[in-house]
Design a protein around this motif. Sequence first.
Motif, PDB file in Angstrom:
ATOM      1  N   GLY A  14       0.816  -1.214   0.000  1.00 12.82           N
ATOM      2  CA  GLY A  14       0.000   0.000   0.000  1.00 12.82           C
ATOM      3  C   GLY A  14       0.843   1.254   0.000  1.00 12.82           C
ATOM      4  N   HIS A  15       1.928   1.237   0.757  1.00 13.99           N
ATOM      5  CA  HIS A  15       2.817   2.401   0.816  1.00 13.99           C
ATOM      6  C   HIS A  15       3.465   2.634  -0.546  1.00 13.99           C
ATOM      7  N   ALA A  16       3.875   1.554  -1.194  1.00  9.76           N
ATOM      8  CA  ALA A  16       4.460   1.692  -2.542  1.00  9.76           C
ATOM      9  C   ALA A  16       3.459   2.313  -3.500  1.00  9.76           C
ATOM     10  N   ASP A  17       2.217   1.886  -3.412  1.00 10.58           N
ATOM     11  CA  ASP A  17       1.180   2.439  -4.280  1.00 10.58           C
ATOM     12  C   ASP A  17       0.991   3.933  -4.014  1.00 10.58           C
ATOM     13  N   ASN A  18       1.020   4.325  -2.745  1.00 12.05           N
ATOM     14  CA  ASN A  18       0.867   5.745  -2.410  1.00 12.05           C
ATOM     15  C   ASN A  18       2.077   6.566  -2.838  1.00 12.05           C
ATOM     16  N   ILE A  19       3.273   6.008  -2.708  1.00  8.15           N
ATOM     17  CA  ILE A  19       4.468   6.700  -3.193  1.00  8.15           C
ATOM     18  C   ILE A  19       4.356   6.921  -4.696  1.00  8.15           C
ATOM     19  N   ARG A  20       3.928   5.900  -5.391  1.00  9.11           N
ATOM     20  CA  ARG A  20       3.745   6.024  -6.845  1.00  9.11           C
ATOM     21  C   ARG A  20       2.746   7.139  -7.148  1.00  9.11           C
ATOM     22  N   ARG A  21       1.608   7.123  -6.430  1.00  7.69           N
ATOM     23  CA  ARG A  21       0.532   8.090  -6.694  1.00  7.69           C
ATOM     24  C   ARG A  21       0.961   9.518  -6.360  1.00  7.69           C
ATOM     25  N   TYR A  22       1.552   9.733  -5.201  1.00  7.14           N
ATOM     26  CA  TYR A  22       1.889  11.091  -4.764  1.00  7.14           C
ATOM     27  C   TYR A  22       3.186  11.621  -5.367  1.00  7.14           C
ATOM     28  N   PHE A  23       4.104  10.733  -5.724  1.00  7.45           N
ATOM     29  CA  PHE A  23       5.434  11.187  -6.122  1.00  7.45           C
ATOM     30  C   PHE A  23       5.740  10.882  -7.579  1.00  7.45           C
ATOM     31  N   PHE A  24       5.769   9.603  -7.939  1.00  7.85           N
ATOM     32  CA  PHE A  24       6.262   9.226  -9.263  1.00  7.85           C
ATOM     33  C   PHE A  24       5.325   9.588 -10.413  1.00  7.85           C
ATOM     34  N   GLU A  25       4.031   9.521 -10.200  1.00  9.09           N
ATOM     35  CA  GLU A  25       3.105   9.821 -11.299  1.00  9.09           C
ATOM     36  C   GLU A  25       3.202  11.265 -11.774  1.00  9.09           C
ATOM     37  N   ALA A  26       3.693  12.151 -10.918  1.00 10.03           N
ATOM     38  CA  ALA A  26       3.805  13.563 -11.285  1.00 10.03           C
ATOM     39  C   ALA A  26       5.138  13.897 -11.948  1.00 10.03           C
ATOM     40  N   LEU A  27       6.058  12.936 -12.015  1.00  9.68           N
ATOM     41  CA  LEU A  27       7.398  13.206 -12.543  1.00  9.68           C
ATOM     42  C   LEU A  27       7.577  12.686 -13.963  1.00  9.68           C
ATOM     43  N   THR A  28       8.302  13.450 -14.751  1.00  9.06           N
ATOM     44  CA  THR A  28       8.751  12.940 -16.039  1.00  9.06           C
ATOM     45  C   THR A  28      10.005  12.094 -15.761  1.00  9.06           C
ATOM     46  N   PRO A  29      10.400  11.232 -16.693  1.00 13.58           N
ATOM     47  CA  PRO A  29      11.640  10.476 -16.488  1.00 13.58           C
ATOM     48  C   PRO A  29      12.857  11.379 -16.267  1.00 13.58           C
ATOM     49  N   ASP A  30      12.925  12.505 -16.964  1.00  8.80           N
ATOM     50  CA  ASP A  30      14.045  13.426 -16.770  1.00  8.80           C
ATOM     51  C   ASP A  30      14.037  14.045 -15.372  1.00  8.80           C
ATOM     52  N   GLN A  31      12.852  14.403 -14.874  1.00  7.90           N
ATOM     53  CA  GLN A  31      12.757  14.951 -13.525  1.00  7.90           C
ATOM     54  C   GLN A  31      13.167  13.907 -12.490  1.00  7.90           C
ATOM     55  N   ALA A  32      12.704  12.683 -12.678  1.00  5.90           N
ATOM     56  CA  ALA A  32      13.054  11.600 -11.748  1.00  5.90           C
ATOM     57  C   ALA A  32      14.563  11.377 -11.743  1.00  5.90           C
ATOM     58  N   ALA A  33      15.174  11.379 -12.909  1.00 11.03           N
ATOM     59  CA  ALA A  33      16.623  11.184 -13.002  1.00 11.03           C
ATOM     60  C   ALA A  33      17.368  12.324 -12.317  1.00 11.03           C
ATOM     61  N   ALA A  34      16.901  13.553 -12.490  1.00 10.19           N
ATOM     62  CA  ALA A  34      17.556  14.710 -11.864  1.00 10.19           C
ATOM     63  C   ALA A  34      17.429  14.648 -10.339  1.00 10.19           C
ATOM     64  N   ILE A  35      16.243  14.297  -9.847  1.00  9.89           N
ATOM     65  CA  ILE A  35      16.048  14.184  -8.395  1.00  9.89           C
ATOM     66  C   ILE A  35      16.922  13.067  -7.841  1.00  9.89           C
TER      67      ILE A  35
END
Length: 163
Positions: free
Chosen positions: A117-138
Amino acid sequence: MAGPRTLEPEQWELWHTWMQAHRLLSRELDRDLQRGYGISKAEFSVLVTLHQSPDGPMRVGELAESLDWEKSRVAHQLTRMENRELVERTDNESNGRRSGISLTAKGRSAAKNAILGHADNIRRYFFEALTPDQAAAIHAWSRQTVDRIEPDNGTSTSGIATK
């Protein structure tokens, strides 16, 4: 030697926005753990650490070191979790002293469910809003920051597996 310098207004703005985003993300993830699984962030940290332990039960000192908590904090947390039947203390057969902490069946089930459940929430709140380039930069910035602050850490951050 140069004296301290202040930040530029846009740097202050970035810092405050980043801190606000971090607080809000942490708050929502903590609330979701409490609502969805009836566990606190501290309980989740203990459950995950014990769940991932490759050698079975952990000693209180090992758990404290792994969590970067004081032993007294761990001891108090474990007492509360033991009362909820999430963890159990194991006795050393040779001297009868309590020497290990392990998950109960209830604790193992709580850990597995909360991790998913926590992984799903991390995905929803954090990863879904990021582009691959943003994720790589972070990711690059985060690794650089960790290495600069704890250069001898040498540990890699691995994902949480539900075994």
